[in-house]
Design an enzyme around this catalytic site. Structure first.
Site, short mmCIF file in Angstrom:
data_model
loop_
_atom_site.label_atom_id
_atom_site.label_comp_id
_atom_site.label_asym_id
_atom_site.label_seq_id
_atom_site.Cartn_x
_atom_site.Cartn_y
_atom_site.Cartn_z
N ASN A 1 0.80 -1.22 0.00
CA ASN A 1 0.00 0.00 0.00
C ASN A 1 0.83 1.28 0.00
OD1 ASN A 1 0.69 -0.95 2.66
ND2 ASN A 1 -0.59 0.68 3.52
N GLY B 1 5.27 3.01 -0.21
CA GLY B 1 6.71 2.83 -0.28
C GLY B 1 7.16 1.83 -1.32
N ARG C 1 -2.43 -3.85 6.30
CA ARG C 1 -3.07 -4.21 7.57
C ARG C 1 -4.52 -3.74 7.62
NH1 ARG C 1 0.06 -5.71 12.06
NH2 ARG C 1 -1.50 -4.74 13.42
N ASP D 1 -2.66 -9.26 8.31
CA ASP D 1 -1.68 -9.07 9.37
C ASP D 1 -0.72 -10.24 9.27
OD1 ASP D 1 -0.17 -8.92 11.66
OD2 ASP D 1 -1.87 -8.85 13.04
N VAL D 2 0.51 -9.97 8.81
CA VAL D 2 1.44 -11.07 8.55
C VAL D 2 1.94 -11.75 9.82
CG1 VAL D 2 2.18 -10.12 6.31
CG2 VAL D 2 3.47 -9.54 8.42
N TYR E 1 16.26 -5.43 13.52
CA TYR E 1 15.97 -5.31 12.09
C TYR E 1 17.00 -6.06 11.25
CZ TYR E 1 14.74 -3.02 7.66
OH TYR E 1 14.36 -2.75 6.36
N ILE F 1 16.91 4.03 0.14
CA ILE F 1 15.99 4.31 -0.95
C ILE F 1 15.25 5.61 -0.64
CG2 ILE F 1 14.04 3.44 -2.28
CD1 ILE F 1 16.64 1.79 -2.55
#
Length: 241
Positions: free
Chosen positions: A14, A16, A37, A55-56, A147, A180
């Site tokens: 949705n 980026g 989400r 929701d992963v 991360y 990016i």
């Protein structure tokens, strides 16, 4: 079967990088479903994208999202696992939740959607999977132990599944973007921005289209002999780490 008739699903599509990838695949003729989400798309999303809520971090939500997408467009043949979060903090200050939530979303989420997508891919003996990693997955980043660990884990996931399913016409690769040009980099102050730029041999931040182009190649028919690879899109920052 032509690429134009393939059903592609992009998680976190949705905004980026995810939206950029979905837009590129749509332009290339794929039938594209994106997940978010909320189950909503932003105003800048192009016409033609299908969106489902997902929701992963929840297996039932993943299954429901795939079931809805499959009912609309058939089995998912191309999967781009992009959904992810950050919660940067120095190691000594990082909470259990800050570590666990990032790993569960970024790595666990990719595993959940790949597991669900593999069912149809195994039956079809065809599949293209791209996991969106990061240069810091192998390069490291201060304050990003959670991360970086989650993105490094994607490499092991891709290579293990390649060994399991490579004989069934399924490829699994990782695209590892560097800095990016997104809302995140746009918010940097001038001094910080210049410090980051000085470390990038290309001398510029990447564009979302740079990442989308790499994904578009890896999911194409002609990339059927590329699997278990990590493709950096970082202007030379990571130098193949």
């Amino acid at each position: 079967m032509s690429e134009g008739s393939r059903h592609a699903l992009v998680t976190g599509g949705n905004r980026g990088i995810g939206l950029g990838v979905a837009t590129r695949l749509l332009a290339d003729g794929y039938d594209v479903t994106v997940t978010s989400r909320s189950g909503a798309l932003g105003e800048d999303a192009p016409a033609g994208l299908r969106v489902v809520a997902c929701d992963v971090t929840d297996a039932a939500s993943v299954d429901a999202a795939f079931t809805q997408a499959e009912a609309a467009a058939g089995p998912v043949e191309v999967l781009v696992a992009n959904a992810g979060i950050t919660s940067d903090q120095l190691l000594m200050r990082m909470s259990e939740d800050e570590f666990a939530s990032v790993v569960d979303t970024n790595l666990g989420g990719s595993w959940r959607v790949l597991k669900r997508a593999s069912k149809g891919m195994i039956r079809a003996r065809y599949g293209r999977v791209v996991l969106i990693g990061s240069v810091v997955g192998l390069y490291g980043g201060p304050g990003q132990a959670n991360y970086s660990a989650s993105k490094a884990g994607l490499v092991g996931l891709a290579r293990s599944v390649t060994r399991e399913l490579g004989g069934r016409g399924i490829t699994v690769n990782v695209v590892a973007p560097g800095f990016i040009d997104t809302d995140m980099t746009a918010a940097l102050d001038e001094a910080t921005s210049q410090r980051y730029l000085s470390a990038i041999p290309a001398g510029r931040f990447g564009a979302v289209d740079d990442v989308a182009a790499a994904v578009a190649f890896l999911v194409a028919e002609q990339a059927g002999y590329v699997s278990g690879a990590v493709v950096p899109v970082d202007g030379g920052l990571g130098m193949g780490h």
